[in-house]
Design a protein around this motif. Structure first.
Motif, PDB file in Angstrom:
ATOM      1  N   ARG C 104       1.834   8.785   2.477  1.00 26.49           N
ATOM      2  CA  ARG C 104       1.254   7.727   3.306  1.00 26.49           C
ATOM      3  C   ARG C 104       1.826   6.377   2.897  1.00 26.49           C
ATOM      4  O   ARG C 104       2.266   6.194   1.763  1.00 26.49           O
ATOM      5  CB  ARG C 104      -0.263   7.632   3.104  1.00 26.49           C
ATOM      6  CG  ARG C 104      -1.039   8.827   3.558  1.00 26.49           C
ATOM      7  CD  ARG C 104      -2.510   8.610   3.264  1.00 26.49           C
ATOM      8  NE  ARG C 104      -3.255   9.840   3.489  1.00 26.49           N
ATOM      9  CZ  ARG C 104      -4.199  10.277   2.675  1.00 26.49           C
ATOM     10  NH1 ARG C 104      -4.515   9.596   1.591  1.00 26.49           N
ATOM     11  NH2 ARG C 104      -4.840  11.387   2.950  1.00 26.49           N
ATOM     12  N   ILE C 105       1.727   5.477   3.833  1.00 24.03           N
ATOM     13  CA  ILE C 105       1.956   4.076   3.488  1.00 24.03           C
ATOM     14  C   ILE C 105       0.649   3.363   3.756  1.00 24.03           C
ATOM     15  O   ILE C 105      -0.019   3.613   4.773  1.00 24.03           O
ATOM     16  CB  ILE C 105       3.091   3.464   4.331  1.00 24.03           C
ATOM     17  CG1 ILE C 105       4.410   4.080   3.882  1.00 24.03           C
ATOM     18  CG2 ILE C 105       3.119   1.947   4.175  1.00 24.03           C
ATOM     19  CD1 ILE C 105       5.577   3.645   4.695  1.00 24.03           C
ATOM     20  N   ARG C 106       0.254   2.529   2.829  1.00 22.60           N
ATOM     21  CA  ARG C 106      -1.042   1.865   2.924  1.00 22.60           C
ATOM     22  C   ARG C 106      -0.826   0.402   2.681  1.00 22.60           C
ATOM     23  O   ARG C 106      -0.378   0.021   1.603  1.00 22.60           O
ATOM     24  CB  ARG C 106      -1.906   2.383   1.798  1.00 22.60           C
ATOM     25  CG  ARG C 106      -3.047   3.222   2.179  1.00 22.60           C
ATOM     26  CD  ARG C 106      -3.685   3.681   0.898  1.00 22.60           C
ATOM     27  NE  ARG C 106      -5.043   3.232   0.979  1.00 22.60           N
ATOM     28  CZ  ARG C 106      -6.085   4.019   0.759  1.00 22.60           C
ATOM     29  NH1 ARG C 106      -5.896   5.248   0.372  1.00 22.60           N
ATOM     30  NH2 ARG C 106      -7.281   3.565   0.894  1.00 22.60           N
ATOM     31  N   GLY C 220      12.320   0.631   3.356  1.00 24.94           N
ATOM     32  CA  GLY C 220      13.115   1.849   3.243  1.00 24.94           C
ATOM     33  C   GLY C 220      12.253   3.083   3.392  1.00 24.94           C
ATOM     34  O   GLY C 220      11.292   3.092   4.154  1.00 24.94           O
ATOM     35  N   ASP C 221      12.586   4.128   2.633  1.00 30.31           N
ATOM     36  CA  ASP C 221      11.849   5.376   2.811  1.00 30.31           C
ATOM     37  C   ASP C 221      10.782   5.581   1.727  1.00 30.31           C
ATOM     38  O   ASP C 221      10.348   6.684   1.471  1.00 30.31           O
ATOM     39  CB  ASP C 221      12.803   6.564   2.856  1.00 30.31           C
ATOM     40  CG  ASP C 221      13.672   6.611   1.605  1.00 30.31           C
ATOM     41  OD1 ASP C 221      13.479   5.740   0.714  1.00 30.31           O
ATOM     42  OD2 ASP C 221      14.514   7.518   1.506  1.00 30.31           O
ATOM     43  N   GLY C 222      10.371   4.499   1.074  1.00 27.14           N
ATOM     44  CA  GLY C 222       9.344   4.606   0.044  1.00 27.14           C
ATOM     45  C   GLY C 222       7.995   4.970   0.636  1.00 27.14           C
ATOM     46  O   GLY C 222       7.765   4.858   1.837  1.00 27.14           O
ATOM     47  N   VAL C 223       7.064   5.457  -0.243  1.00 26.48           N
ATOM     48  CA  VAL C 223       5.699   5.758   0.194  1.00 26.48           C
ATOM     49  C   VAL C 223       4.726   5.070  -0.755  1.00 26.48           C
ATOM     50  O   VAL C 223       5.032   4.853  -1.931  1.00 26.48           O
ATOM     51  CB  VAL C 223       5.421   7.274   0.228  1.00 26.48           C
ATOM     52  CG1 VAL C 223       6.349   7.975   1.200  1.00 26.48           C
ATOM     53  CG2 VAL C 223       5.541   7.880  -1.154  1.00 26.48           C
ATOM     54  N   SER C 224       3.538   4.727  -0.230  1.00 26.25           N
ATOM     55  CA  SER C 224       2.538   4.071  -1.079  1.00 26.25           C
ATOM     56  C   SER C 224       1.738   5.087  -1.883  1.00 26.25           C
ATOM     57  O   SER C 224       1.363   4.860  -3.014  1.00 26.25           O
ATOM     58  CB  SER C 224       1.529   3.282  -0.254  1.00 26.25           C
ATOM     59  OG  SER C 224       2.169   2.497   0.689  1.00 26.25           O
ATOM     60  N   GLU C 225       1.440   6.207  -1.228  1.00 26.14           N
ATOM     61  CA  GLU C 225       0.647   7.200  -1.947  1.00 26.14           C
ATOM     62  C   GLU C 225       0.955   8.587  -1.443  1.00 26.14           C
ATOM     63  O   GLU C 225       1.369   8.782  -0.302  1.00 26.14           O
ATOM     64  CB  GLU C 225      -0.856   6.899  -1.839  1.00 26.14           C
ATOM     65  CG  GLU C 225      -1.491   7.291  -0.536  1.00 26.14           C
ATOM     66  CD  GLU C 225      -2.973   6.897  -0.473  1.00 26.14           C
ATOM     67  OE1 GLU C 225      -3.418   6.075  -1.294  1.00 26.14           O
ATOM     68  OE2 GLU C 225      -3.677   7.412   0.396  1.00 26.14           O
ATOM     69  N   ILE C 226       0.777   9.531  -2.374  1.00 27.13           N
ATOM     70  CA  ILE C 226       0.860  10.935  -1.999  1.00 27.13           C
ATOM     71  C   ILE C 226      -0.509  11.516  -2.313  1.00 27.13           C
ATOM     72  O   ILE C 226      -1.028  11.341  -3.419  1.00 27.13           O
ATOM     73  CB  ILE C 226       1.950  11.662  -2.801  1.00 27.13           C
ATOM     74  CG1 ILE C 226       3.311  11.019  -2.513  1.00 27.13           C
ATOM     75  CG2 ILE C 226       1.967  13.150  -2.474  1.00 27.13           C
ATOM     76  CD1 ILE C 226       4.355  11.351  -3.550  1.00 27.13           C
ATOM     77  N   SER C 227      -1.127  12.143  -1.329  1.00 22.10           N
ATOM     78  CA  SER C 227      -2.462  12.691  -1.521  1.00 22.10           C
ATOM     79  C   SER C 227      -2.387  14.194  -1.353  1.00 22.10           C
ATOM     80  O   SER C 227      -1.636  14.693  -0.513  1.00 22.10           O
ATOM     81  CB  SER C 227      -3.410  12.085  -0.481  1.00 22.10           C
ATOM     82  OG  SER C 227      -4.683  12.637  -0.611  1.00 22.10           O
ATOM     83  N   LEU C 228      -3.136  14.945  -2.158  1.00 20.95           N
ATOM     84  CA  LEU C 228      -3.073  16.397  -2.031  1.00 20.95           C
ATOM     85  C   LEU C 228      -4.434  17.030  -2.273  1.00 20.95           C
ATOM     86  O   LEU C 228      -5.305  16.459  -2.931  1.00 20.95           O
ATOM     87  CB  LEU C 228      -2.049  16.979  -2.990  1.00 20.95           C
ATOM     88  CG  LEU C 228      -2.265  16.774  -4.485  1.00 20.95           C
ATOM     89  CD1 LEU C 228      -2.873  18.005  -5.116  1.00 20.95           C
ATOM     90  CD2 LEU C 228      -0.938  16.442  -5.150  1.00 20.95           C
ATOM     91  N   LEU C 229      -4.616  18.222  -1.706  1.00 20.58           N
ATOM     92  CA  LEU C 229      -5.831  18.993  -1.897  1.00 20.58           C
ATOM     93  C   LEU C 229      -5.505  20.267  -2.652  1.00 20.58           C
ATOM     94  O   LEU C 229      -4.540  20.944  -2.333  1.00 20.58           O
ATOM     95  CB  LEU C 229      -6.452  19.387  -0.559  1.00 20.58           C
ATOM     96  CG  LEU C 229      -7.172  18.332   0.272  1.00 20.58           C
ATOM     97  CD1 LEU C 229      -7.736  18.987   1.528  1.00 20.58           C
ATOM     98  CD2 LEU C 229      -8.282  17.673  -0.514  1.00 20.58           C
TER      99      LEU C 229
END
Lengths: 230, 409, 413
Positions: C104-106, C220-229
């Motif tokens: 996600r990007i936040r 660019g192609d960066g992300v703010s967070e990676i969330s997982l279950l």
């Protein structure tokens, strides 16, 4: 059969009632032979119930020695006394003799169950003994459904079924009419004669005394008379 | 009810001292527990309310009708300062402060964030809100017309600013026009309330009015004061609003419905617990009284034979229950009062309360409320339930016929 | 073996029903006590479960990875490289140990309609990956969910829509800050509206396709967070440790670490439940001890008789305990049955929307689902049974310790 069933040696019993010490028994010496049929009589407070308690191991003497079935019982622990009563002594009380939640047969079987007698055997014995005391057909009744005399007969049946050497009875006829009382005494005498069970009975009842082979009179915690009878 | 009846009842209940003691102990246990829990709850609610209101909301607010539900910039109070002065005069309360609220993009040199801006009157704001006292860095606002702001600690961190830095504020004014200004930060506050520290900044009211084209209007007049005096204050404020139809006076329950309902929800679930406890104690009482009646069947038979009526016997049993229940209640209240009194002096805390405290604006040490409101309801409920429970034995007794009763042993 | 167990049970059972009223009252009390224990716990657990659910569901997931410092300062500069650049992490996330994950990007943003301006969090998501991970895919009640990472629509919460006085299909403007500190501004059409239990969720978040957001912010192609279950919200430590190792220089946290308040709540809840159980038990035990003492007391004569007949004291103790055990077992059976019967009809939840705002304040939704945990039910039963037997020891001991003569003097005369 040679040794006496009961030996009391200088038995004292003192109850503390507040400040007052009541001497229920003082220096009672008594020997009861095996196979005896003994009556303890005397007025209220003479100590007959207390003496019966001591012999049955329900209470401990304040002094002296008591031997039952060759065992000194005056120093025994509670659980040992329970064991002794279970195997050597049968009781017949004046009233409330039976366990109310058990029927006649179960009441008779109760002691045998405690002794570990197998179910089939004790069932047969109980049925036999109930028939013997004239209660055939009433085996499954609970105490509440039996008359006073019938209850006392169940109590006797329970006392004798495991063939104890000694049966202690306290005023067994107190709540019975004379005809029923006579029948009950007759049965106890028969058991005494046929099996040789020793009986010690405390009573006021002249009828009961008339059945005794030996009549002991107590007064103020002392034996005042000891008569052999027919 | 004569003294003899009570005396007789008293003697009767002590026929079985152990049973009576156990029954009373059960009541006392429930009473003390209920008093303690209720006192703690009420104390906690009071602190939640007081602390929540003290930070920013105040006891009540005057707003334009509809602003509370949908806070649009254009829903304002006209001539707000004069109205506030009028309210001060009528209520004789200094704690009346005028505020304006707006939303803006706030930019530091490196960051831009959206934030809630409040325009406050530095003279009166400290009387209605604890926020001015929670400045951690720098100082609070000075003059009503100065160009300066104070800002929440989290917001300051996210904007990477310190006192002395300047912020660019960009929003839209009351009339929809562009609102823009550059303002120096003079102080940073830390309230402990997450939203307030993350989302809010305050500037002097007149400056706010200039920037957001507010004229002499405002969005709310916050009224503080003690909650005990709220009714009288409300009357005074209401009088000032008499000829102003478009304005409403809102109490804290309307301003913070969540707080009130959170308290209600907590209170309801707590009473469910209490009810279970009270029922269990009532069953204990039921058992005791039933036993005491059943074992006296023979005795009652004699009394019935002697000509004592069922009614009188019933009253006797009720008196016994009442004596038992009253004894339990009195001892319960006494011990309960001692227990809450102890915690009132020494405070009460349990692990995990700090985190909850932060969330609900309560300190981590609670002091229970000691009042009739906290002392009486629990024990009274136990009393009533146990008295109710003793009805069954009476019903049972009423069916008794003397002859059968005499046969019972 | 000298303990005729069957006989003891028979006598105990029959004794229990001699005074059937008293026994029934005690049984009822035990049943109600257990019911109260189970019910109250189910409700409390339900509340906490809901708080956890809604916390996990509202974007936190079970484990989250952020760039270092992001949690303190959620700025667009602090990004992680995309997962595809990290083969170790990619294979872990695609393994069976992770049920869902997404990037996600936040960014904090400002949303503007024709009528109003408000602050929100703009979340750029991968619609396919996000579905099943958070609430958003299942909460769109009007319009359409996002079609892909470059969908040009945004999803807006119902309450936010009302605040902005706009409609689905209308345009709004989103403003935020790009990595070079310039204001990035772009118009969007509202493609869908989502409804959630919590109003604060509806007003806080605006969702858009992740590539669309990247384009808007010129990043660019960066992300703010990676969330997982993972499979279960408890026992995440092993999974979190592996994710942490694979993620390398990043900030990996479980939901419990992200929300310490929730963690404390869980701990407090266990304590509260135990205290509640003890309170109910103590209230019960007064009645239990009283009932048994009465039963022993009124049978003094009988117990004397049993002893006179040679029943060992230990057996008398056991007899009273068995009586208590039978009573406890029947009471527990009834209590469990009662709990089951009363919880069954409300399995789908109790509507408590009357206090919705208060619950929202505490982070809960307005339908309460009772959560019956077998461990709680077992604990409740065990406490009543074990402590109930313990409480019966005193009356039982009293019964067995009666010196026969005391008891029997009542028989003799």
């Amino acid at each position: 059969m040679n040794n006496p069933a009961v030996i009391c040696h200088k038995v004292d019993k003192t109850f503390q009632q507040g400040e007052l010490a009541v001497h229920a028994l003082s220096g009672v010496d008594l020997e009861i032979a095996s196979g005896g049929f003994v009556c303890l009589s005397g007025p209220s407070g003479s100590g007959k119930t207390t003496l019966l308690n001591m012999i049955g191991g329900l209470d401990r003497p304040s002094g002296g020695e008591i031997t039952v079935a060759d065992l000194r019982i005056d120093r025994m622990r509670m659980s040992e006394l329970a064991e002794l009563r279970l195997h050597h002594i049968g009781f017949v009380f004046q009233a409330y003799n039976l366990i109310p939640v058990l029927n006649a047969r179960e009441n008779v079987e109760f002691v045998m169950q405690l002794q570990g007698v197998a179910a089939a055997k004790r069932h047969a014995l109980a049925m036999d003994i109930l028939e013997e005391v004239g209660l055939k057909g009433m085996e499954e009744r609970r105490p509440g459904e039996l008359s006073g005399g019938q209850q006392q007969r169940v109590a006797v049946a329970r006392a004798i079924v495991s063939k104890p050497a000694l049966i202690l009875a306290d005023e067994p006829t107190a709540n019975l009419d004379s005809a029923t009382a006579e029948k009950l005494m007759q049965q106890m005498r028969d058991l005494n004669t046929h099996i040789g069970t020793t009986f010690v009975i405390s009573t006021h009842d002249k009828l009961v005394m008339s059945y005794a082979k030996r009549l002991i009179k107590l007064h103020d915690g002392k034996i005042v008379d000891d008569i052999a009878q027919q | 009810m004569t003294n003899t009846t009570t005396l007789l009842a008293w003697r009767n209940i002590w026929r079985h001292p152990r049973r009576t003691l156990l029954t009373i102990a059960a009541m006392v246990f429930a009473d003390v527990l209920l008093i303690f829990m209720l006192g703690l709850q009420l104390g906690q609610y009071r602190m939640m309310i007081d602390n929540s209101l003290a930070i920013f909301t105040g006891q009540m607010q005057v707003q334009a009708d509809g602003y509370n539900d949908e806070p649009y910039m254009y829903r304002t109070i006209p001539a707000a300062d004069a109205l506030a002065e009028d309210i001060r005069a009528r209520t004789q309360l200094e704690a009346v402060a005028t505020r304006g609220y707006g939303f803006a993009l706030v930019s530091s040199e490196t960051r831009t964030l959206g934030a809630q801006i409040s325009g406050v009157d530095p003279q009166f704001e400290p009387r209605v809100s604890t926020l001015p006292g929670l400045i951690k860095q720098g100082r609070y606002l000075d003059g009503k017309a100065d160009n300066e702001i104070v800002i929440g600690s989290t917001l300051a961190r996210n904007l990477r600013i310190e006192p002395g830095d300047e912020l660019t504020i960009l929003g839209s004014g009351r009339d929809g026009s562009m609102a823009a200004t550059v303002t120096p930060v003079v102080g940073i506050y830390e309230s402990g309330n997450r939203d307030m520290d993350r989302m809010m900044l305050s500037m002097p009211l007149d400056t706010f009015r200039d920037v957001f084209s507010m004229g002499d209007t405002a969005h709310s007049i916050v009224i503080g004061g003690e909650r005990e005096r709220a009714d009288r204050i409300a009357t005074g404020a209401q009088a000032a609003l008499a000829d102003k139809d478009s304005l409403v006076l809102l109490d804290w329950e309307t301003l913070m419905p969540g707080l009130k309902q959170a308290i209600q929800a907590d209170f309801t679930s707590a009473w469910f617990m209490y009810a279970v406890l009270i029922i269990l104690v009532a069953f204990g009482m039921l058992n005791t009284m039933l036993m005491s009646v059943l074992e006296r069947t023979h005795e009652f038979g004699i009394l019935l034979a002697l000509g004592v009526g069922h009614g009188k016997l019933g009253r006797m049993i009720v008196t016994e229950s009442a004596v038992l229940a009253t004894t339990g209640m009195l001892i319960g209240i006494l011990i309960g009062a001692v227990v809450v009194g102890y915690y009132l002096v020494n405070g009460f805390t349990y692990p995990g309360m700090e985190a909850m405290g932060e969330r609900f604006n309560i300190p981590s040490v609670l002091r229970p409320e000691v009042s009739l409101r906290s002392l009486l309801p629990g024990p009274l409920a136990v009393f009533l339930a146990t008295m109710l429970a003793s009805l069954y034995p009476i019903l049972h007794m009423r069916k008794l016929r003397p002859t059968e009763a005499l046969q019972a042993v | 073996m000298k303990t005729p167990t069957f006989m003891l049970i028979t006598i105990a059972w029959r004794n229990l029903w001699r005074n059937h009223r008293r026994s029934l009252i005690m049984l009822t009390a035990i049943a109600i006590g257990l019911w109260g224990m189970i019910w109250m716990t189910a409700l409390m657990r339900g509340m906490v479960d809901q708080m956890i659910d809604s916390a996990i569901n509202t974007l936190s997931g079970h484990v989250q990875i952020h760039a270092e410092g992001f949690l303190d300062d959620p700025s667009i500069e602090r990004t992680l490289p995309p997962v595809r650049d990290n083969p170790a992490l990619q294979s872990l996330l695609d393994s069976a140990r992770v049920t869902h994950w997404s990037e996600r990007i936040r960014v904090p943003a400002v949303i503007r309609s024709e009528r109003d301006v408000l602050g929100v969090t703009l979340v750029g998501i991968d619609p396919q990956q996000e579905s099943g991970l958070s609430f958003i895919a299942d909460s769109v009640t009007e319009g359409e969910y996002l079609a892909g990472v470059d969908d040009r629509h945004v999803l807006v919460g119902r309450k936010l829509l009302e605040r902005l006085e706009t409609k689905s299909g209308r345009r709004i403007v989103l403003m935020s800050q790009d990595p070079d500190n310039n204001i990035a501004e772009r118009g969007f059409r509202i493609g869908g509206v989502f409804d959630t239990d919590l109003q604060v969720t509806e007003t806080s978040y605006v969702f858009a396709g992740i590539e669309t957001v990247r384009a808007m912010l010129k990043m660019g192609d960066g992300v703010s967070e990676i969330s997982l279950l993972g499979p279960d919200y408890r026992n995440l430590d092993a999974l979190a440790a592996d994710v942490r190792a694979a993620a390398g220089k990043a900030d990996t946290k479980t939901w419990l670490e992200l929300d310490p308040y929730m963690a404390t709540m869980l701990g407090v809840m266990d304590g509260v439940i135990l205290i509640w159980f003890s309170i109910i038990f103590v209230a019960l035990s007064f009645g239990l001890v009283n009932t048994l003492l009465m039963a022993v007391f009124e049978r003094t004569r009988e117990i004397g008789l049993l002893q006179a007949l040679g029943m060992p004291p230990a057996n008398i103790l056991i007899m009273v305990l068995v009586e208590s055990l039978i009573m406890l077992l029947i009471g527990l059976l009834a209590g469990n049955l009662l709990s089951w019967l009363t919880i069954l009809p409300i399995q789908d939840g109790i509507d408590i929307s009357g206090v919705a705002a208060g619950l929202e304040w505490a982070g809960m939704s307005s339908t309460l689902l009772p959560a019956v945990k077998s461990s709680d039910v077992l604990l409740a039963n065990a406490i009543v049974l074990v402590l109930g037997i313990a409480a019966s020891l005193f009356p039982a001991w009293r019964a067995s310790r009666k010196v026969p003569v005391e008891a029997i003097t009542r028989i003799w005369q």
